[in-house]
Scaffold this active site. Structure first.
Site, PDB file in Angstrom:
ATOM      1  CD  GLU A 126      -3.727  -5.861   2.855  1.00  0.00           C
ATOM      2  OE1 GLU A 126      -4.589  -5.120   3.556  1.00  0.00           O
ATOM      3  OE2 GLU A 126      -2.647  -5.329   2.900  1.00  0.00           O
TER       4      GLU A 126
ATOM      5  CD  GLU B 131      -3.152  -1.104   2.012  1.00  0.00           C
ATOM      6  OE1 GLU B 131      -3.042  -0.082   3.166  1.00  0.00           O
ATOM      7  OE2 GLU B 131      -4.079  -1.843   1.970  1.00  0.00           O
TER       8      GLU B 131
HETATM    9  O1  AHR Z   1      -5.031  -5.843   6.780  1.00  0.00           O
HETATM   10  C1  AHR Z   1      -5.005  -4.974   7.695  1.00  0.00           C
HETATM   11  C2  AHR Z   1      -4.344  -3.708   7.067  1.00  0.00           C
HETATM   12  O2  AHR Z   1      -5.099  -3.151   5.950  1.00  0.00           O
HETATM   13  C3  AHR Z   1      -3.035  -3.987   6.428  1.00  0.00           C
HETATM   14  O3  AHR Z   1      -1.853  -4.061   7.313  1.00  0.00           O
HETATM   15  C4  AHR Z   1      -2.905  -2.746   5.269  1.00  0.00           C
HETATM   16  O4  AHR Z   1      -2.107  -3.280   4.309  1.00  0.00           O
HETATM   17  C5  AHR Z   1      -4.434  -2.333   5.257  1.00  0.00           C
HETATM   18  O5  AHR Z   1      -4.462  -0.974   5.089  1.00  0.00           O
END
Ligand code: AHR
Length: 498
Positions: free
Chosen positions: A292, A173
């Site tokens: 994610e 990210e």
């Molecule tokens: O999954 C939780 C968090 O969400 C992770 O660390 C990050 O990559 C995202 O913002």
């Protein structure tokens, strides 16, 4: 009763379903690692310190690619702190989650666990405070047999054989201002490209994921992606996509229509990949790593994000209910429908932190989202078929019009599995599954996840309120399958075709 038809044809293949879309994500965050998978003090601990009960439950989810060690955590992580004799490993301060990291569980422990669990490791390198060289050193430590500094260090640490980790993420990210070391797209792109090139010089057999946009509401959404693709084009294989969704407005019908927006996010990112591919005459097209995804909106805010200097604090411990489970199924449906562009996807995360499993001391509970994922994971082999649903639709507040049924289908030889959600809050729906060029001959299996209240959740005291149960309202008639879906339900059914 409402009626819909799911039209399929065995020649209308999207692509093979990459098993890696059933991936997971384990971050050093809250109680995901410590008190989650790794808890040497627990009566459930095995000889390696991992919790047997947790691993057993995770096996049911048949995870493939497992992303590690973060997440935001990785942008301040130095892998060297977490290898070698445990008593010599430093305690370090994790600024992302304001926690203390003991480094008692590190890359070798993770990779040993992957080998035991049959997970494909997907390691993320630190491009926040780390350098391309640190990333390349870690790769040498993991993948090279021996005869050079970092490979020999691994052997000194007791791991004679290299791990051969193929899948690596170039940071996490990096478009987010909250990310340690966040930089503009051009800066990240150059850094990622240099890291990728150095890593490939060390081991050419890699698959690399560059950071794409981490949310659709980022001001740089898609612009960031185009820049990264243009710079890194021949050095990377995948661009990452992240998505967390929620029912903040407490409008279940609207929430269940979110799959429109997930589809749109995948299609928009894929369109940028296609545009750059054609405009810059690239050799191969970059695909999507949706690394994610989940529902996450209840356990948000400072008290959920700030570990206050503790080891394994309670962070992001989202409790999932029935509507969340239906949305989890819709995420997977969307990945299957886009099997040609989405090649990797990681449920974020696997234990305690926005996870299908929660622990509390010796106890463990499978949350609602666990069940549709398990039902889909066991039917994941095959090719995705194009789906077309004919039937009533409704207008959602934020996501446009959606059919009451959300669906995907996987064909494996003569076995066809369909995954369907009835989004209606109060009305059953009769779904006819028709395969244009075949007859449905026999129902092989069918299971359902449902309940009467969208907010119903499993608890440690009542862990089986929402579980998968055999689905009885399914039959084969006139060469098609008929499923009577109760309101707020998810059904996974497998039939044999002629
Ligand atoms: O999954 C939780 C968090 O969400 C992770 O660390 C990050 O990559 C995202 O913002």
């Amino acid at each position: 009763m409402r009626q819909s038809t799911l039209h399929l044809h065995t020649a209308f293949v999207v692509d093979r379903v990459d098993p890696r879309i059933f991936g997971g994500f384990l971050e050093h965050l809250g109680r995901a690692v410590y008190e989650g998978v790794y808890d040497p003090q627990s009566p459930h601990a095995d000889e390696s310190g991992c919790r047997r009960d947790v691993l057993e439950a995770l096996r049911e989810l048949r995870f493939t690619a497992m992303r590690y060690p973060g997440g935001n955590f990785v942008s301040g992580y130095h892998w060297l702190d977490a290898v070698g004799p445990k008593e010599k490993r430093p305690r370090t301060r994790d600024l992302a989650w304001q926690s203390i990291e003991t480094n008692q569980f590190g890359p070798n422990e993770f990779l040993s666990l992957c080998a035991r669990m049959d997970w494909t490791p997907m390691l993320a390198v630190n491009l926040g405070t780390g350098t391309p060289e640190e990333a390349r050193n870690w790769l040498e430590y993991c993948n090279i047999e021996g005869g050079s500094k970092w490979a020999d260090l691994r052997r000194e640490h007791g791991y004679e054989q290299p791990w051969h980790v193929r899948l690596w993420c170039l940071g996490n990210e990096m478009d987010g201002p909250w990310q340690i070391g966040h930089v503009p797209a051009e800066v990240y792109a150059v850094n990622a490209q240099q890291t990728a090139n150095m890593m490939r010089m060390c081991d050419p057999k890699l698959e690399l994921v560059a950071c794409g946009s981490c949310a659709i509401d980022m001001p740089t959404y898609l612009v960031w992606d185009r820049t990264v693709l243009a710079h890194c084009r021949e050095s990377i294989d995948y661009l990452s996509v992240h998505r967390y969704v929620g029912n903040e407005a407490n409008d279940t019908e609207n929430f269940l229509a979110v799959s429109n927006s997930i589809d749109a996010q995948i299609e928009a990112t894929d369109a940028v990949c296609a545009e750059v591919f054609h405009a810059l005459r690239m050799k191969k097209r970059v695909r999507i790593s949706f690394d994610e995804w989940n529902v996450w909106y209840k356990a948000r805010g400072p008290e959920h994000h700030d570990g206050r200097g503790k080891v394994a604090p309670h962070l992001l411990e989202e409790v999932y209910n029935l509507e969340d489970a239906l949305v989890a199924a819709e995420f997977l449906n969307s990945f299957i429908r886009h099997a040609d562009s989405v090649k990797i996807a990681n449920l974020a995360q696997i234990v305690n932190v926005i996870a299908p499993i929660l622990t509390d001391g010796d106890r463990m509970v499978r949350q609602t989202i666990f069940h549709p994922i398990a039902l889909m994971a066991k039917r994941r082999d095959g090719v995705a078929l194009r789906t077309s649903v004919e039937g009533p639709v409704y207008e959602s507040r934020d996501y446009g019009s959606v059919p009451y049924v959300d669906s995907s289908a996987i064909l494996n030889g003569r076995e066809l599995s369909v995954f369907v959600v009835n989004r209606s809050l109060d009305r059953p729906l009769e779904l006819s599954v028709r395969v244009g060029d075949r007859q449905v001959e026999e129902l092989l299996s069918a299971e359902i996840v449902t309940g009467s209240d969208p907010k119903e959740a499993n608890t440690f005291d009542e862990p089986e309120r929402i579980v998968a149960r055999p689905f009885e309202d399914a039959c084969v008639k006139g060469g098609s399958a008929s499923l009577v879906l109760p309101p707020l339900s998810f059904v996974a059914a497998t039939v044999r075709l002629s």
